[in-house]
Structures are given as structure tokens and as C-alpha cells.
Design a protein around this motif. Sequence first.
Motif, PDB file in Angstrom:
ATOM      1  N   ASN A 201       0.998  -1.242   0.087  1.00  0.00           N
ATOM      2  CA  ASN A 201       0.197  -0.009   0.058  1.00  0.00           C
ATOM      3  C   ASN A 201       0.939   1.170  -0.098  1.00  0.00           C
ATOM      4  OD1 ASN A 201      -2.982  -0.900   0.645  1.00  0.00           O
ATOM      5  ND2 ASN A 201      -1.556  -2.355   1.930  1.00  0.00           N
ATOM      6  N   THR A 202       0.262   2.167  -0.581  1.00  0.00           N
ATOM      7  CA  THR A 202       1.097   3.491  -0.808  1.00  0.00           C
ATOM      8  C   THR A 202       0.350   4.476  -0.212  1.00  0.00           C
ATOM      9  OG1 THR A 202       0.441   4.259  -2.913  1.00  0.00           O
ATOM     10  CG2 THR A 202       2.281   2.586  -2.788  1.00  0.00           C
ATOM     11  N   ASP A 203       0.952   5.896  -0.268  1.00  0.00           N
ATOM     12  CA  ASP A 203       0.168   7.191   0.058  1.00  0.00           C
ATOM     13  C   ASP A 203      -0.304   7.782  -1.415  1.00  0.00           C
ATOM     14  OD1 ASP A 203       2.279   8.223  -1.120  1.00  0.00           O
ATOM     15  OD2 ASP A 203       3.102   8.944   0.927  1.00  0.00           O
ATOM     16  N   ASN A 204      -0.772   9.055  -1.346  1.00  0.00           N
ATOM     17  CA  ASN A 204      -1.251   9.481  -2.778  1.00  0.00           C
ATOM     18  C   ASN A 204      -0.336  10.275  -3.440  1.00  0.00           C
ATOM     19  OD1 ASN A 204      -1.454  11.415  -1.107  1.00  0.00           O
ATOM     20  ND2 ASN A 204      -3.582  12.302  -1.746  1.00  0.00           N
ATOM     21  N   VAL A 205       0.834  10.169  -2.983  1.00  0.00           N
ATOM     22  CA  VAL A 205       2.025  11.081  -3.768  1.00  0.00           C
ATOM     23  C   VAL A 205       2.444  10.489  -4.917  1.00  0.00           C
ATOM     24  CG1 VAL A 205       4.053  12.205  -3.513  1.00  0.00           C
ATOM     25  CG2 VAL A 205       2.493  12.260  -1.487  1.00  0.00           C
ATOM     26  N   PRO A 206       2.425  11.230  -6.165  1.00  0.00           N
ATOM     27  CA  PRO A 206       2.838  10.289  -7.439  1.00  0.00           C
ATOM     28  C   PRO A 206       4.488  10.149  -7.147  1.00  0.00           C
ATOM     29  CG  PRO A 206       1.500  12.232  -7.843  1.00  0.00           C
ATOM     30  CD  PRO A 206       1.769  12.325  -6.373  1.00  0.00           C
ATOM     31  N   ILE A 212       9.200   2.421 -12.778  1.00  0.00           N
ATOM     32  CA  ILE A 212       8.290   2.564 -11.946  1.00  0.00           C
ATOM     33  C   ILE A 212       7.219   3.541 -12.368  1.00  0.00           C
ATOM     34  CG2 ILE A 212       7.425   2.735  -9.403  1.00  0.00           C
ATOM     35  CD1 ILE A 212      10.100   1.957  -8.583  1.00  0.00           C
ATOM     36  N   ARG A 213       6.022   3.367 -12.930  1.00  0.00           N
ATOM     37  CA  ARG A 213       5.242   4.403 -13.618  1.00  0.00           C
ATOM     38  C   ARG A 213       4.340   5.091 -12.521  1.00  0.00           C
ATOM     39  NH1 ARG A 213       2.263   0.217 -17.536  1.00  0.00           N
ATOM     40  NH2 ARG A 213       2.363  -0.916 -15.386  1.00  0.00           N
ATOM     41  N   ASN A 214       3.906   4.481 -11.563  1.00  0.00           N
ATOM     42  CA  ASN A 214       2.874   5.034 -10.808  1.00  0.00           C
ATOM     43  C   ASN A 214       3.032   4.017  -9.310  1.00  0.00           C
ATOM     44  OD1 ASN A 214       1.205   2.736 -11.165  1.00  0.00           O
ATOM     45  ND2 ASN A 214       0.572   3.403 -13.051  1.00  0.00           N
ATOM     46  N   ASN A 215       1.854   4.531  -8.499  1.00  0.00           N
ATOM     47  CA  ASN A 215       1.883   3.741  -7.315  1.00  0.00           C
ATOM     48  C   ASN A 215       1.482   2.367  -7.176  1.00  0.00           C
ATOM     49  OD1 ASN A 215       3.189   5.779  -5.585  1.00  0.00           O
ATOM     50  ND2 ASN A 215       0.998   6.797  -5.323  1.00  0.00           N
ATOM     51  N   TRP A 216       0.769   2.167  -8.236  1.00  0.00           N
ATOM     52  CA  TRP A 216       0.244   0.560  -8.360  1.00  0.00           C
ATOM     53  C   TRP A 216       1.331  -0.129  -8.667  1.00  0.00           C
ATOM     54  CZ3 TRP A 216      -4.166  -1.243  -7.354  1.00  0.00           C
ATOM     55  CH2 TRP A 216      -5.376  -0.892  -7.803  1.00  0.00           C
ATOM     56  N   ASP A 217       2.265   0.276  -9.681  1.00  0.00           N
ATOM     57  CA  ASP A 217       3.816  -0.472  -9.876  1.00  0.00           C
ATOM     58  C   ASP A 217       4.519  -0.605  -8.306  1.00  0.00           C
ATOM     59  OD1 ASP A 217       3.213  -0.902 -12.323  1.00  0.00           O
ATOM     60  OD2 ASP A 217       4.582   0.583 -13.156  1.00  0.00           O
ATOM     61  N   LEU A 218       4.601   0.423  -7.668  1.00  0.00           N
ATOM     62  CA  LEU A 218       5.170   0.573  -6.751  1.00  0.00           C
ATOM     63  C   LEU A 218       4.831  -0.514  -5.223  1.00  0.00           C
ATOM     64  CD1 LEU A 218       7.753   1.776  -4.961  1.00  0.00           C
ATOM     65  CD2 LEU A 218       6.140   3.459  -3.969  1.00  0.00           C
ATOM     66  N   SER A 219       3.499  -0.369  -5.202  1.00  0.00           N
ATOM     67  CA  SER A 219       2.975  -1.270  -4.103  1.00  0.00           C
ATOM     68  C   SER A 219       3.130  -2.767  -4.641  1.00  0.00           C
ATOM     69  CB  SER A 219       1.515  -0.943  -3.960  1.00  0.00           C
ATOM     70  OG  SER A 219       0.819  -0.967  -4.901  1.00  0.00           O
ATOM     71  N   ALA A 220       2.894  -2.970  -5.861  1.00  0.00           N
ATOM     72  CA  ALA A 220       2.885  -4.602  -6.397  1.00  0.00           C
ATOM     73  C   ALA A 220       4.605  -4.894  -6.235  1.00  0.00           C
ATOM     74  CB  ALA A 220       2.384  -4.617  -7.733  1.00  0.00           C
ATOM     75  N   LEU A 221       5.289  -4.303  -6.788  1.00  0.00           N
ATOM     76  CA  LEU A 221       6.860  -4.529  -6.633  1.00  0.00           C
ATOM     77  C   LEU A 221       7.119  -4.616  -4.948  1.00  0.00           C
ATOM     78  CD1 LEU A 221       8.040  -2.265  -9.282  1.00  0.00           C
ATOM     79  CD2 LEU A 221       7.955  -4.749  -9.637  1.00  0.00           C
ATOM     80  N   GLY A 245      -0.759  -5.783  -4.768  1.00  0.00           N
ATOM     81  CA  GLY A 245      -0.600  -4.352  -4.855  1.00  0.00           C
ATOM     82  C   GLY A 245      -1.625  -3.525  -4.766  1.00  0.00           C
ATOM     83  N   ARG A 246      -2.035  -2.754  -3.928  1.00  0.00           N
ATOM     84  CA  ARG A 246      -3.385  -1.803  -3.948  1.00  0.00           C
ATOM     85  C   ARG A 246      -2.925  -0.229  -4.094  1.00  0.00           C
ATOM     86  NH1 ARG A 246      -7.457  -4.144   0.296  1.00  0.00           N
ATOM     87  NH2 ARG A 246      -9.040  -3.033  -1.285  1.00  0.00           N
ATOM     88  N   GLY A 247      -1.894   0.138  -4.431  1.00  0.00           N
ATOM     89  CA  GLY A 247      -1.528   1.420  -4.618  1.00  0.00           C
ATOM     90  C   GLY A 247      -1.862   2.210  -3.529  1.00  0.00           C
ATOM     91  N   GLU A 248      -2.627   3.418  -3.918  1.00  0.00           N
ATOM     92  CA  GLU A 248      -2.922   4.425  -3.027  1.00  0.00           C
ATOM     93  C   GLU A 248      -4.468   4.422  -2.670  1.00  0.00           C
ATOM     94  OE1 GLU A 248      -3.778   8.166  -5.581  1.00  0.00           O
ATOM     95  OE2 GLU A 248      -2.058   7.051  -6.173  1.00  0.00           O
TER      96      GLU A 248
END
Length: 291
Positions: A201-206, A212-221, A245-248
Motif C-alpha cells: 500500500n502507498t500514500d497518494n503522492v505520485p 516505476i510508472r505509478n503507485n500501482w507498480d510501486l505497491s505491487a513490486l 499491490g493496492r496502490g494508494e
Amino acid sequence: MKHLTSFAAVALAAFAMTSCVSKKQFTELKSDYDNLQNRHAALQNDYNDAKVSIAKYSSTAKSLEERLAEEQKRNAEMKAAYAQLQGSYQNNVQQGNVNISKLVDEINASNKFIKQLVEAKDKSDSLNQALTNKLTRSLTREEMNDVDVQVLKGVVYISLADNMLYKSGSYEIGSRAGETLSKIAKIIMDYKDYDVLVEGNTDNVPISQKNIRNNWDLSALRASSVVQALQNEYGVDPKRLSAAGRGEYNPIASNATATGKQRNRRTQIIITPKLDEFMDLIDQAPDQEKQ
């Protein structure tokens, strides 16, 4: 997604023709992009499978509680009918004996099933509590500042802060996380009848980083990194593991404050009992058809 891929391909081609990037560098960038697309798709499939498993378990747990309540209500009704039959026993001794015998059998079957349901629920609750206690006792006071352990609806949630797990802005696990992950892995291996979902899970900061394109990628990785560490470094059976990954989009606090953002940047290790024994138990329910 098809339009986005086409646009990215055109953009890369244009960039290769209008910049100093060599054909080799362009090919490497294109390969990195394609690999990331494939990894993201695979992780998303794992996440969907894990969501189905969690939803199925939650539904089964709810069904177990509802069935217990239904059986208890039915048991009370049969006891009331039994008392009524006893009151009218003198009026029709022979028929009363038949009905009472049937009712006693039904009550005994219901009592047995209720006992099985209660024992199954108590066993699940006891195992979850034992797991939670064992883990919290193994963690130091400093580690407990970055780890939160809860039991919700029969599922154990271990929430880990990102600043303890990862290097800043990265999905690589830092050296600080090693000892904590080793303790969690030991608990997981002690409870072999449990499945494990790791959820990023991430916060909403791009985020703007290479590959790494976005928070979806970051959370899943990030979830994938923890799963691979549990498997490769601590010997957890990969068949028990899933990464998601659940992103923000699954916040537990407001992203309007720095404290809220910090709470939302987390990785959850979700430990769930296998469903087989619960499904078998429900299949053993006594026949409720009126005789």
C-alpha cells in the motif's frame, strides 16, 4: 491499456530518433518497459486470486457464525416443542412416544453439530491468538514501533511500515528489515496450515522513477519483494504465498497530513486459515427437513 502501450512505443521511437540515445540504449529501455508490463500483469493476476481467497474465507467465516446462530435458534425451538409434547403426553401416549423419540434424536443431532461449530470457531480463534501472542513476544520494543499486529474477522494482519522495510522511494528491502522478517517467517513456518498474502500500500503522492510508472507498480513490486524474501531468504513454501499491490486506494488514514501519509505507506502480511476443514464441517450439518 492498448492505447497507452501504443503511445509509449511511439514516444520511445520518437525519443530514439530525436535524441542522443543509442539504438542499444533504446532497445534496453524498451526491454525494461516490456518486462515491467509483464511483471505488473502477473502481480495483478496474483492479487485477483488472493482477493478471491480472502473473500471466500470471509464469506465462509460469516457462514459459520450464521449457521451457529441458526442451529442454536432451531435447538431452542425443538426444546420448546419437546416441553409441549411432554405436557400433552398423557392425552396420547403412543403417538407422543413416537414424536418425542424423533424430537430427542433431532435435538441430539443439533447439539452435536452446535458443539462441532463452537469447537471449530474456538480452535480458529485460539490459533490466531496464539500466533499473534507468539509474534508480539518475539518483537523488540523498537520493532513494535514499526509493526502492528491485529486479528480481524478470523484473519491475522501484520502491518509493516515502509520506512522500516524498504530503501527510500524503492522496492528493495533494506538491511534494517531482515531481523523482523526472519521472526515473521518463523511464525509463518510454524503454522503450516495457513496461507499468506503480502499486500503493498502507498500514500497518494505520485512517484516518478525509472521503470516505476505509478503507485500501482510501486505497491505491487514492494509486495513481490517481501514474498521473494520470505521464500528465498527464510525458506517459506512459495505455494503458500501470494503478492498483491493496492496502490494508494486502500488508505487507513487521511493523506492530508504527513502522519496520515506515513500510516498509509505500509505492507501487510495477511495470514489466513485454509478453508478445507470449515467447508467439510458445514457439509456435515444435520438434515433440517421436517419429518
